[in-house]
Design a protein around this motif. Sequence first.
Motif, PDB file in Angstrom:
ATOM      1  N   ILE A  10       0.875  -1.179   0.000  1.00  0.00           N
ATOM      2  CA  ILE A  10       0.000   0.000   0.000  1.00  0.00           C
ATOM      3  C   ILE A  10       0.910   1.226   0.000  1.00  0.00           C
ATOM      4  N   GLN A  11       0.510   2.255  -0.713  1.00  0.00           N
ATOM      5  CA  GLN A  11       1.321   3.477  -0.749  1.00  0.00           C
ATOM      6  C   GLN A  11       1.126   4.302   0.531  1.00  0.00           C
ATOM      7  N   PRO A  12       2.216   4.884   1.040  1.00  0.00           N
ATOM      8  CA  PRO A  12       2.095   5.728   2.233  1.00  0.00           C
ATOM      9  C   PRO A  12       1.715   7.157   1.830  1.00  0.00           C
ATOM     10  N   ILE A  18     -11.722   3.408   4.596  1.00  0.00           N
ATOM     11  CA  ILE A  18     -12.405   2.122   4.729  1.00  0.00           C
ATOM     12  C   ILE A  18     -12.416   1.343   3.402  1.00  0.00           C
ATOM     13  N   GLY A  19     -12.201   2.042   2.280  1.00  0.00           N
ATOM     14  CA  GLY A  19     -12.029   1.363   0.985  1.00  0.00           C
ATOM     15  C   GLY A  19     -10.726   0.570   0.972  1.00  0.00           C
ATOM     16  N   ASN A  20      -9.637   1.185   1.473  1.00  0.00           N
ATOM     17  CA  ASN A  20      -8.362   0.459   1.588  1.00  0.00           C
ATOM     18  C   ASN A  20      -8.529  -0.746   2.505  1.00  0.00           C
ATOM     19  N   TYR A  21      -9.275  -0.525   3.578  1.00  0.00           N
ATOM     20  CA  TYR A  21      -9.440  -1.603   4.555  1.00  0.00           C
ATOM     21  C   TYR A  21     -10.249  -2.757   3.966  1.00  0.00           C
ATOM     22  N   LEU A  22     -11.426  -2.451   3.429  1.00  0.00           N
ATOM     23  CA  LEU A  22     -12.298  -3.537   2.952  1.00  0.00           C
ATOM     24  C   LEU A  22     -11.816  -4.120   1.619  1.00  0.00           C
ATOM     25  N   GLY A  23     -11.096  -3.304   0.831  1.00  0.00           N
ATOM     26  CA  GLY A  23     -10.593  -3.809  -0.451  1.00  0.00           C
ATOM     27  C   GLY A  23      -9.280  -4.560  -0.304  1.00  0.00           C
ATOM     28  N   ALA A  24      -8.478  -4.194   0.704  1.00  0.00           N
ATOM     29  CA  ALA A  24      -7.135  -4.775   0.784  1.00  0.00           C
ATOM     30  C   ALA A  24      -6.779  -5.273   2.191  1.00  0.00           C
ATOM     31  N   PRO A 144      -3.195 -10.069  -3.147  1.00  0.00           N
ATOM     32  CA  PRO A 144      -4.489  -9.491  -2.767  1.00  0.00           C
ATOM     33  C   PRO A 144      -4.484  -7.972  -3.007  1.00  0.00           C
ATOM     34  N   VAL A 145      -5.419  -7.493  -3.811  1.00  0.00           N
ATOM     35  CA  VAL A 145      -5.515  -6.059  -4.130  1.00  0.00           C
ATOM     36  C   VAL A 145      -6.970  -5.671  -4.345  1.00  0.00           C
ATOM     37  N   GLY A 146      -7.226  -4.369  -4.395  1.00  0.00           N
ATOM     38  CA  GLY A 146      -8.527  -3.858  -4.799  1.00  0.00           C
ATOM     39  C   GLY A 146      -8.634  -3.885  -6.319  1.00  0.00           C
ATOM     40  N   GLU A 147      -9.851  -3.669  -6.801  1.00  0.00           N
ATOM     41  CA  GLU A 147     -10.109  -3.815  -8.237  1.00  0.00           C
ATOM     42  C   GLU A 147      -9.275  -2.860  -9.104  1.00  0.00           C
ATOM     43  N   ASP A 148      -8.975  -1.675  -8.564  1.00  0.00           N
ATOM     44  CA  ASP A 148      -8.238  -0.696  -9.380  1.00  0.00           C
ATOM     45  C   ASP A 148      -6.823  -1.169  -9.734  1.00  0.00           C
ATOM     46  N   GLN A 149      -6.329  -2.208  -9.084  1.00  0.00           N
ATOM     47  CA  GLN A 149      -4.982  -2.696  -9.373  1.00  0.00           C
ATOM     48  C   GLN A 149      -4.959  -3.907 -10.309  1.00  0.00           C
ATOM     49  N   THR A 181     -15.514  -6.693  -1.375  1.00  0.00           N
ATOM     50  CA  THR A 181     -15.763  -5.276  -1.681  1.00  0.00           C
ATOM     51  C   THR A 181     -14.522  -4.692  -2.352  1.00  0.00           C
ATOM     52  N   PRO A 182     -14.273  -5.100  -3.595  1.00  0.00           N
ATOM     53  CA  PRO A 182     -13.036  -4.670  -4.250  1.00  0.00           C
ATOM     54  C   PRO A 182     -13.074  -3.236  -4.755  1.00  0.00           C
ATOM     55  N   ARG A 183     -14.257  -2.633  -4.708  1.00  0.00           N
ATOM     56  CA  ARG A 183     -14.368  -1.247  -5.198  1.00  0.00           C
ATOM     57  C   ARG A 183     -15.442  -0.517  -4.395  1.00  0.00           C
ATOM     58  N   LEU A 184     -15.030   0.029  -3.270  1.00  0.00           N
ATOM     59  CA  LEU A 184     -15.981   0.776  -2.443  1.00  0.00           C
ATOM     60  C   LEU A 184     -16.095   2.186  -3.008  1.00  0.00           C
ATOM     61  N   MET A 185     -17.315   2.720  -3.004  1.00  0.00           N
ATOM     62  CA  MET A 185     -17.536   4.013  -3.635  1.00  0.00           C
ATOM     63  C   MET A 185     -17.514   5.137  -2.591  1.00  0.00           C
ATOM     64  N   LYS A 192     -18.279   7.548  -7.938  1.00  0.00           N
ATOM     65  CA  LYS A 192     -16.807   7.659  -7.878  1.00  0.00           C
ATOM     66  C   LYS A 192     -16.250   6.720  -6.821  1.00  0.00           C
ATOM     67  N   LYS A 193     -15.079   6.174  -7.114  1.00  0.00           N
ATOM     68  CA  LYS A 193     -14.409   5.285  -6.167  1.00  0.00           C
ATOM     69  C   LYS A 193     -13.990   6.074  -4.928  1.00  0.00           C
ATOM     70  N   MET A 194     -14.120   5.474  -3.741  1.00  0.00           N
ATOM     71  CA  MET A 194     -13.597   6.135  -2.542  1.00  0.00           C
ATOM     72  C   MET A 194     -12.084   6.251  -2.710  1.00  0.00           C
ATOM     73  N   SER A 195     -11.579   7.455  -2.564  1.00  0.00           N
ATOM     74  CA  SER A 195     -10.170   7.673  -2.867  1.00  0.00           C
ATOM     75  C   SER A 195      -9.612   8.816  -2.025  1.00  0.00           C
ATOM     76  N   LYS A 196      -8.337   8.656  -1.633  1.00  0.00           N
ATOM     77  CA  LYS A 196      -7.704   9.698  -0.814  1.00  0.00           C
ATOM     78  C   LYS A 196      -7.701  11.039  -1.527  1.00  0.00           C
ATOM     79  N   SER A 197      -7.800  11.008  -2.854  1.00  0.00           N
ATOM     80  CA  SER A 197      -7.795  12.284  -3.575  1.00  0.00           C
ATOM     81  C   SER A 197      -9.137  13.022  -3.450  1.00  0.00           C
TER      82      SER A 197
HETATM   83  P1  AMP Z   1      -3.368   2.654  -2.397  1.00  0.00           P
HETATM   84  O1  AMP Z   1      -3.738   3.538  -1.278  1.00  0.00           O
HETATM   85  O2  AMP Z   1      -3.668   3.235  -3.740  1.00  0.00           O
HETATM   86  O3  AMP Z   1      -1.952   2.142  -2.287  1.00  0.00           O
HETATM   87  O4  AMP Z   1      -4.311   1.384  -2.289  1.00  0.00           O
HETATM   88  C1  AMP Z   1      -4.102   0.363  -1.352  1.00  0.00           C
HETATM   89  C2  AMP Z   1      -5.027  -0.811  -1.612  1.00  0.00           C
HETATM   90  O5  AMP Z   1      -6.380  -0.419  -1.381  1.00  0.00           O
HETATM   91  C3  AMP Z   1      -4.975  -1.322  -3.065  1.00  0.00           C
HETATM   92  O6  AMP Z   1      -5.035  -2.735  -3.041  1.00  0.00           O
HETATM   93  C4  AMP Z   1      -6.209  -0.736  -3.684  1.00  0.00           C
HETATM   94  O7  AMP Z   1      -6.682  -1.499  -4.763  1.00  0.00           O
HETATM   95  C5  AMP Z   1      -7.177  -0.747  -2.511  1.00  0.00           C
HETATM   96  N1  AMP Z   1      -8.214   0.288  -2.648  1.00  0.00           N
HETATM   97  C6  AMP Z   1      -8.029   1.621  -2.789  1.00  0.00           C
HETATM   98  N2  AMP Z   1      -9.201   2.275  -2.887  1.00  0.00           N
HETATM   99  C7  AMP Z   1     -10.175   1.309  -2.809  1.00  0.00           C
HETATM  100  C8  AMP Z   1     -11.608   1.341  -2.839  1.00  0.00           C
HETATM  101  N3  AMP Z   1     -12.276   2.491  -2.977  1.00  0.00           N
HETATM  102  N4  AMP Z   1     -12.270   0.170  -2.722  1.00  0.00           N
HETATM  103  C9  AMP Z   1     -11.594  -0.997  -2.572  1.00  0.00           C
HETATM  104  N5  AMP Z   1     -10.254  -1.093  -2.544  1.00  0.00           N
HETATM  105  C10 AMP Z   1      -9.535   0.045  -2.654  1.00  0.00           C
END
Ligand code: AMP
Length: 328
Positions: A10-12, A18-24, A144-149, A181-185, A192-197
């Motif tokens: 996972i990137q620091p 919770i998307g990172n948590y449930l996806g990864a 093991p990764v989320g769908e975006d990977q 839950t590989p892609r939490l919104m 939109k995907k839940m994202s730190k951005s």
């Molecule tokens: P990152 O923060 O981009 O390094 O992501 C860390 C992990 O969380 C990767 O396996 C991503 O695929 C997963 N991930 C990130 N955002 C989501 C999301 N919205 N839903 C599910 N998994 C996610």
Amino acid sequence: MAKPVLISGIQPTGRLHIGNYLGALKQFIELQNSGKYQCYFFIADYHSLTNYSDEIGQYSLNLVVDYLASGLDAKKSTIFMQSSVPFSTELAWIFNTLTPLGDLYRMTQFKDKSSQKNSQNAGLLTYPTLMAADILLYDPKFVPVGEDQLQHLELTREIARKFNKKFGKTFIEPEAILSKTPRLMSLDDPTKKMSKSLPQGCLFLDDAPEVVKNKVMRAVTDSGSEVRFDESKKPAISNLMLIYGELSGLTNAKVEKKFAGKQYSHFKDDLADLVVSYFEPFNKKKRQLSKKISQVRKQLADGNAVGYKMASAKMAGVKDAIKLLSSK
Ligand code: AMP
Ligand code: TRP
């Protein structure tokens, strides 16, 4: 027989949501605890340089603390920093020479990230070859990764095939493991995907209880008032139900039954309480570990040494396969 290897990173780049948590992360812990795999989990700090923050050191240490607080265990898994294993960047160079530019330009993540503000750098383009190196150095069977990977992982498999064809069988092709839950919104926009951005749409694992409550109550809902799982007609409620189901262990049908005849606000109230109580032990452990940082650093240093050793041996084999003289 040796257990199959499993690796992920996972990137620091800030706080985990919770998307990172449930996806990864949640599945990292379950896979680790199954005892079936030899697990490697790292902090992808080199990848995060593509979007540099001068807090990278603090974020990295924080992510190690998050790993440990959520249940990863340095006695069961190797936890390490990507930048402490220089073989990744070395192997990424070799993979760059095997990868057509077109394959890199078509990556969705590259298209998204390079179109943002003035953030274009070559690292965004070669991001997947570094990720392929991170993975293939450890001969894993699973990632093991989320769908975006998934797209990056498919490219990794292709790179492994190409290398093997050109230089002889050296790498195995790893498979992705996706969670339920590989892609939490996002909470404020279910398209939109839940994202730190987009931080306003994220529930962070260390959000204070009142912040969780506020975010959940404000989360977008759909028309109607019935708590029912239907991703096309009720995307917002379905997304919240995914969180509820994963944290409570209840199926969608059971959640629907529990909230039959109740309003969205009742469901959200319950969801907020569930999120707070679920992450209470995590936050407690995090506070404890934050007071024992030298112990955390020691565990990391031990993991770094194991990662280095594994990757070093693999890299020597890679150089041999290519007939580079340096390994002799
Ligand atoms: P990152 O923060 O981009 O390094 O992501 C860390 C992990 O969380 C990767 O396996 C991503 O695929 C997963 N991930 C990130 N955002 C989501 C999301 N919205 N839903 C599910 N998994 C996610
Ligand atoms: N690219 C991943 C992400 O953004 C992080 C990552 C880097 C990774 N190297 C990896 C994940 C190797 C799995 C395996 O989430």
